[in-house]
Design an enzyme around this catalytic site. Structure first.
Site, short mmCIF file in Angstrom:
data_model
loop_
_atom_site.label_atom_id
_atom_site.label_comp_id
_atom_site.label_asym_id
_atom_site.label_seq_id
_atom_site.Cartn_x
_atom_site.Cartn_y
_atom_site.Cartn_z
N GLU A 132 -1.39 -8.14 5.40
CA GLU A 132 -1.18 -8.46 6.83
C GLU A 132 -2.50 -8.51 7.60
O GLU A 132 -2.51 -8.86 8.76
CB GLU A 132 -0.22 -7.45 7.47
CG GLU A 132 -0.80 -6.09 7.82
CD GLU A 132 -1.01 -5.17 6.61
OE1 GLU A 132 -0.89 -5.64 5.46
OE2 GLU A 132 -1.34 -3.99 6.84
N CYS A 134 0.82 -1.21 0.00
CA CYS A 134 0.00 0.00 0.00
C CYS A 134 0.86 1.27 0.00
O CYS A 134 1.52 1.54 -0.99
CB CYS A 134 -1.00 -0.05 1.14
SG CYS A 134 -2.40 1.01 0.82
N HIS A 163 -3.48 -4.75 1.57
CA HIS A 163 -2.83 -5.02 2.87
C HIS A 163 -2.84 -6.52 3.16
O HIS A 163 -3.82 -7.01 3.74
CB HIS A 163 -3.60 -4.30 3.99
CG HIS A 163 -3.37 -2.83 4.03
ND1 HIS A 163 -2.54 -2.23 4.94
CD2 HIS A 163 -3.84 -1.84 3.26
CE1 HIS A 163 -2.51 -0.93 4.74
NE2 HIS A 163 -3.30 -0.66 3.73
N1 GLN Z 1 -3.35 6.47 0.55
C1 GLN Z 1 -2.26 6.27 1.42
C2 GLN Z 1 -1.03 7.05 0.95
O1 GLN Z 1 -1.11 7.77 0.04
C3 GLN Z 1 -1.94 4.80 1.50
C4 GLN Z 1 -3.05 4.10 2.24
C5 GLN Z 1 -2.62 2.86 2.93
O2 GLN Z 1 -1.43 2.55 3.11
N2 GLN Z 1 -3.59 2.11 3.37
O3 GLN Z 1 0.01 6.97 1.53
#
Ligand code: GLN
Length: 204
Positions: free
Chosen positions: A179, A86, A177
């Site tokens: 995890e 992410c 994610h």
């Molecule tokens: N949108 C977040 C960012 O720009 C990332 C979101 C997340 O890690 N769940 O860093």
């Protein structure tokens, strides 16, 4: 054997990732010692590294301020595995379409921050992933969109026509994610790739 695993711990699900790493290691008959990374000097002793989710601007700021960014680049240059999830994927990309993020250029891909988030804040989907026999329960939270990938990047999974899991050499990046469920197959895929298993089998 004990694997030394570093988890960048600015924010994000550090303990969930640590659990998933330990489970993945155990499945290969190994132990994992998990260390949290907040300062420089830790990464050089790590066999594997995890860049978790959170806020990519905050993560990238800490990495640059502490000089951890260079250490991570050296880790990848040495061919050692990284899993970036992410916000971690945003930081690991070549371009995040956002000047506030100093990307590390570990994955030859352009990502778009919060692209899925603009449509729907979070969702879970069963995802077909290359190398996994059954779908993976993928949880997306304000997820980045992988807009473009370079020739050397392998797309491991797509959702709605867009890549959501990719591999560039020793680095695996996911928009979701992995995890957040008990399923540690993505950690396994990133940290115990087949080539490595085959090499180990050949030795023993
Ligand atoms: N949108 C977040 C960012 O720009 C990332 C979101 C997340 O890690 N769940 O860093």
């Amino acid at each position: 054997m004990t694997v030394s695993a570093g988890v960048v711990a600015v924010q994000g699900d550090v303990s969930e990732h640590a659990d998933a790493i330990r489970r993945a290691a155990r499945a290969h008959g190994e132990d994992a010692e998990v260390v949290e990374i907040r300062t420089s000097g830790v990464v050089p002793d790590c066999d594997i590294l995890l860049l978790p989710g959170g806020e990519s601007t905050a993560i990238s700021r800490l990495l640059a301020r502490e000089g951890i960014d260079e250490e991570i680049r050296d880790h990848v240059a040495a061919g050692k595995p990284v899993l970036a999830t992410c916000a971690g994927l945003i930081v690991a990309s070549a371009d995040a379409n956002d000047d506030r993020v100093d990307t590390l250029d570990l994955i030859d891909a352009t990502v778009d921050r919060n692209a899925f988030g603009r449509q729907v804040d979070s969702f879970e989907a069963p995802l077909d992933v290359d190398g996994l026999d059954d779908p993976f329960p993928a949880v997306f939270i304000r997820a980045p969109l992988i807009a473009e990938v370079g020739d050397g990047v392998e797309v491991l999974a797509s959702w709605d026509g867009d890549p959501v899991a990719v591999r560039d050499g020793p680095v695996v990046g996911t928009s979701f994610h992995p995890e957040l469920t008990d399923d540690s197959r993505i950690h396994d895929l990133a940290f115990f790739p087949e080539e490595q298993q085959e090499a180990e089998e050949a030795v023993f």
